[in-house]
Scaffold this active site. Sequence first.
Site, PDB file in Angstrom:
ATOM      1  N   HIS E  15       0.849  -1.201   0.000  1.00  0.00           N
ATOM      2  CA  HIS E  15       0.000   0.000   0.000  1.00  0.00           C
ATOM      3  C   HIS E  15       0.885   1.251   0.000  1.00  0.00           C
ATOM      4  CE1 HIS E  15      -0.260   1.584   4.414  1.00  0.00           C
ATOM      5  NE2 HIS E  15       0.898   1.024   4.227  1.00  0.00           N
ATOM      6  N   CYS E  34       5.925   6.714   3.968  1.00  0.00           N
ATOM      7  CA  CYS E  34       4.710   5.925   3.656  1.00  0.00           C
ATOM      8  C   CYS E  34       4.057   6.389   2.364  1.00  0.00           C
ATOM      9  CB  CYS E  34       3.702   6.019   4.798  1.00  0.00           C
ATOM     10  SG  CYS E  34       4.364   5.423   6.356  1.00  0.00           S
ATOM     11  N   HIS E  40       4.979   0.370  -0.574  1.00  0.00           N
ATOM     12  CA  HIS E  40       5.760  -0.498   0.311  1.00  0.00           C
ATOM     13  C   HIS E  40       4.755  -1.549   0.819  1.00  0.00           C
ATOM     14  CE1 HIS E  40       3.916   2.522   2.899  1.00  0.00           C
ATOM     15  NE2 HIS E  40       3.995   1.650   3.884  1.00  0.00           N
ATOM     16  N   HIS E  42       3.373  -4.698   4.049  1.00  0.00           N
ATOM     17  CA  HIS E  42       3.343  -5.185   5.427  1.00  0.00           C
ATOM     18  C   HIS E  42       2.839  -6.620   5.498  1.00  0.00           C
ATOM     19  CE1 HIS E  42       4.023  -1.169   7.017  1.00  0.00           C
ATOM     20  NE2 HIS E  42       3.069  -0.704   6.234  1.00  0.00           N
ATOM     21  N   ASP E  80      -5.107 -10.598   0.711  1.00  0.00           N
ATOM     22  CA  ASP E  80      -3.796 -11.254   0.771  1.00  0.00           C
ATOM     23  C   ASP E  80      -3.054 -11.154  -0.561  1.00  0.00           C
ATOM     24  OD1 ASP E  80      -1.715 -12.669   1.927  1.00  0.00           O
ATOM     25  OD2 ASP E  80      -2.457 -14.582   1.201  1.00  0.00           O
ATOM     26  N   HIS E  81      -1.778 -10.760  -0.498  1.00  0.00           N
ATOM     27  CA  HIS E  81      -0.936 -10.609  -1.690  1.00  0.00           C
ATOM     28  C   HIS E  81      -1.529  -9.610  -2.683  1.00  0.00           C
ATOM     29  CE1 HIS E  81       1.177 -14.126  -0.074  1.00  0.00           C
ATOM     30  NE2 HIS E  81       2.168 -13.823  -0.886  1.00  0.00           N
ATOM     31  N   GLU E 125      -0.378  -3.410  11.751  1.00  0.00           N
ATOM     32  CA  GLU E 125       0.400  -3.082  10.550  1.00  0.00           C
ATOM     33  C   GLU E 125       1.831  -3.572  10.737  1.00  0.00           C
ATOM     34  OE1 GLU E 125       0.053   0.799   7.969  1.00  0.00           O
ATOM     35  OE2 GLU E 125       1.727   1.002   9.347  1.00  0.00           O
TER      36      GLU E 125
END
Lengths: 136, 136, 136, 136, 136, 136
Positions: E15, E34, E40, E42, E80-81, E125
């Site tokens: 994100h 950010c 980037h 998490h 996810d992913h 996060e």
Amino acid sequence: MRISVFRKAHFNAAHRLHNPNWSEEKNKEVYGLCNNANYHGHNYNLEVKVTGEVDPETGYLIDLKVLSDIIKEKVEKKFDHKNLNLDVPEFKTTIASTENFCYLIWQILDEALGEDLDVQIRLFETPRNYVEYPAT
Amino acid sequence: MRISVFRKAHFNAAHRLHNPNWSEEKNKEVYGLCNNANYHGHNYNLEVKVTGEVDPETGYLIDLKVLSDIIKEKVEKKFDHKNLNLDVPEFKTTIASTENFCYLIWQILDEALGEDLDVQIRLFETPRNYVEYPAT
Amino acid sequence: MRISVFRKAHFNAAHRLHNPNWSEEKNKEVYGLCNNANYHGHNYNLEVKVTGEVDPETGYLIDLKVLSDIIKEKVEKKFDHKNLNLDVPEFKTTIASTENFCYLIWQILDEALGEDLDVQIRLFETPRNYVEYPAT
Amino acid sequence: MRISVFRKAHFNAAHRLHNPNWSEEKNKEVYGLCNNANYHGHNYNLEVKVTGEVDPETGYLIDLKVLSDIIKEKVEKKFDHKNLNLDVPEFKTTIASTENFCYLIWQILDEALGEDLDVQIRLFETPRNYVEYPAT
Amino acid sequence: MRISVFRKAHFNAAHRLHNPNWSEEKNKEVYGLCNNANYHGHNYNLEVKVTGEVDPETGYLIDLKVLSDIIKEKVEKKFDHKNLNLDVPEFKTTIASTENFCYLIWQILDEALGEDLDVQIRLFETPRNYVEYPAT
Amino acid sequence: MRISVFRKAHFNAAHRLHNPNWSEEKNKEVYGLCNNANYHGHNYNLEVKVTGEVDPETGYLIDLKVLSDIIKEKVEKKFDHKNLNLDVPEFKTTIASTENFCYLIWQILDEALGEDLDVQIRLFETPRNYVEYPAT
């Protein structure tokens, strides 16, 4: 069948890093906050790794109750809720660094566990800083 | 480029420590609470370390999805939610100690992963007690 | 000054989920692997939260040594290395689910800690599944 | 006295696994979800192990403040809050797998720490998947 | 008997924080690293707390297999992913902050779990930064 | 939209439990090892929970960089690598118990964060012993 068993323990202690052969300035410069004259402290975590042969009759390398009692008797009793610099004779003449502390605990456990068992330990000063002896 | 990849897994099982060649008294004396006739149990954690060469085309030592599926198929399915003493044939004739359990899982994974990959495992009976095979 | 103190403890036990009023089929359908006739087991983790007023003279809400001894005496001794279904009378007539187990431990500690202290507990069956009573 | 000290660090980054020499179909087949065209990401955890001789005067193998600053300057600054595929030149020509990423960080730290210190690192892509270089 | 059960899950995603109504300068100033244009990522951890009455027949508040399947189907599959900004329609018009992400997941689970069950979630996060909704 | 954000921090310090109005015997009896005249110490972990309204423009309840800087400036600088009894004026007249320490940190952060944000903290003396203020 050569195998390793591990047992974790924990205790807490106060200490400071200070080399009596140096000036106050040099101590502050080298050790920073860790040199605080009134001490600071840590929750130390200890991982003891014992390597040897499994006894086919018991299925044990070593009874973990025995190992845990040795750690309690020889390590926790000596260091828990203590000031390393003031309450532990070995640190009168050695810097109370995690490296030296790790080596001291290894010596104690290596002697206590005898010749048939190899000992390696990890000593955690914080969850992010830790030391292992002997090096592999 | 020789490298190691690790994959963690977990499962839970009941067991007891008991040597059928001994009297009840000797079993109690050697194994203490772990000898409880009605069993006790653990959440076992498993760390599988696989060592070998990286494939330059995929960037993988081994596809972790493949490794994870092997662990699920060969280890989790066999032991998860089982009674080691009653549901696992291998423990009819061996003590269900963490040492022997670790070695059994290593044998299963070493065979499944083939000759080009070296396997070492850590089996955690609790977060404070664990075993590694083969010893390094 | 109303404050809460927490103390963690751990123990391990075998259990199975089984409702004697149901058929084997219904038990399997509802409880799946957790219904295994030979039991499975867990490392249970317990977090005990005690809420009340701090004693200004001691700086304590409750001496954590006292709290820890109560947990050892009343909870660990009763459940550690046991089979919940066979060794714990309360589960002869109740399902040994984490919900019911959590409520049972809460009753024990609530009675032991007296009227001036409020108790809430979290019981972890695994690191990913846990229960809290009473609900807030 | 040969000893190892460890320091943990963490950072997060986006990446995708993609081999430009392959068709889209083959990429999807080999890398699955990890091939998502719009990237995904991780909180990477890094464990740096440094092995060498303790300096008897300081009691240190290496000042952990120095080690931590090297990791910050050379590793965290380069990778934290970055897209490995787009923002890191080394991954223009290599697959951004954990294996290759681990080796890249090892090269950086091995050069930064000099000849007297041996370096080994563990890079965690998730708490359950991680890589170690060099293999022992 | 009103009780809470918890289930943990995890997934990872890319994100960036970016407000399209602001200049690039203001975005950089407010969001810092950010805001990185290439994203980037998490490893998100999710704790789902479900509160309600225990069913005396099953001993369950909710079958954790059912809860776990809902989380997989409605949350993991969706995020996810993925790239939150590009792959998730809800973030086309909302900032992809942990606060907004937490609220979005809560809405999804609150609707899926029905009126008899109260839902509260924690979204991590990183292990050090997390958000809880609704506030208690 | 009322939400809570959490931020973790850590620092370490030496302390002892000692009530100057009591005899040495009573201090030993009440505080045990924690009364050691030469101090002991801990790695304290701090969880700060801040509750309030999300700003729809930024998507933030509070910029975690700002929160983290406040914790560093007001809490870590004051307590890290210090002796609570000797280096912290507030503990000249109060017992340096975790309960009182938790309340002191809460007072500092509650004042620093202003009227629109509610603060609750958890202070961990060890991973197994911790305190929360205010009680909920």
